[in-house]
Design an enzyme around this catalytic site. Structure first.
Site, PDB file in Angstrom:
ATOM      1  N   HIS A 166       0.800  -1.225   0.000  1.00  0.00           N
ATOM      2  CA  HIS A 166       0.000   0.000   0.000  1.00  0.00           C
ATOM      3  C   HIS A 166       0.831   1.273   0.000  1.00  0.00           C
ATOM      4  CE1 HIS A 166      -4.331  -0.931   0.190  1.00  0.00           C
ATOM      5  NE2 HIS A 166      -3.866  -2.136   0.441  1.00  0.00           N
ATOM      6  N   ASP A 170      -2.662   1.583  -4.286  1.00  0.00           N
ATOM      7  CA  ASP A 170      -3.840   1.739  -3.435  1.00  0.00           C
ATOM      8  C   ASP A 170      -4.967   0.818  -3.900  1.00  0.00           C
ATOM      9  OD1 ASP A 170      -5.241   3.021  -5.571  1.00  0.00           O
ATOM     10  OD2 ASP A 170      -4.601   4.992  -4.902  1.00  0.00           O
TER      11      ASP A 170
END
Length: 193
Positions: A166, A170
């Site tokens: 992440h 995303d």
């Protein structure tokens, strides 16, 4: 992901000599590579505090070997014809399982696939390989009820879970990638273009 069309494609291709030994995983490798070409951010990694976005799409195949795992890498899978992916992947996995991989077989991966299709695994989460930003976990293909044309039919379905770093990828990017992967596998003639 409904794999009905992939099953039909594989059944047709395996009759041709250049596709001898074709597996569902070979088809998934090609679909993943094309989805990565469309969404290159998912092909990125975070190394030494920097975003690294390679120009090549090199798909690793997580392979069980005595005492652990090796990850042979299909180089430039996005531009390689499916027949070449079948031959290259088959040879590299055989060498890995025999304990005789070539050095080049195990280097340069930008993304990996962990396929548990040989087991009765409905879904799982794979661990991202060092130096990569994402990995796809692929379950066994199982017949399941699917809504189609306003009714319910039984179809072969595979579950795919994407693990991402992440720091660089995303949820939106991951969702776009998975949507493209699903599109390619549900219309796999696109993999032969």
């Amino acid at each position: 992901i409904n794999m009905s069309e992939v099953k039909r494609l594989r059944a047709s291709l395996k009759e041709l000599p250049q596709y001898e030994g074709i597996t569902f995983n070979h088809i998934i490798i090609k679909a993943v590579a094309l989805a990565l070409r469309k969404y290159p951010a998912v092909n990125s990694s975070y190394q030494a505090g920097n975003l690294v976005q390679p120009s090549d799409v090199n798909v690793g195949i997580v392979t069980a070997v005595p005492g652990g795992l090796l990850i042979p890498v299909v180089k430039r899978a996005d531009v390689s014809p499916l027949a070449d992916i079948v031959a290259d992947a088959k040879a590299m996995v055989q060498r890995a399982r025999a304990g005789k991989p070539k050095a080049d077989d195990l280097s340069g991966g930008t993304f990996s696939i962990s396929n548990m299709g040989m087991f009765a695994v409905e879904s799982f989460t794979a661990i991202i390989s060092p130096g990569q930003g994402a990995i796809l976990a692929v379950s066994a293909i199982e017949d399941e009820p699917v809504v189609s044309g306003g009714g319910v039919i039984v179809a072969p379905v595979v579950r795919a879970t994407l693990s991402v770093d992440h720091r660089i990828i995303d949820g939106v990017m991951a969702g776009e990638f998975l949507t493209e992967l699903r599109r390619l596998l549900q219309d796999p003639v696109l993999l032969l273009a």
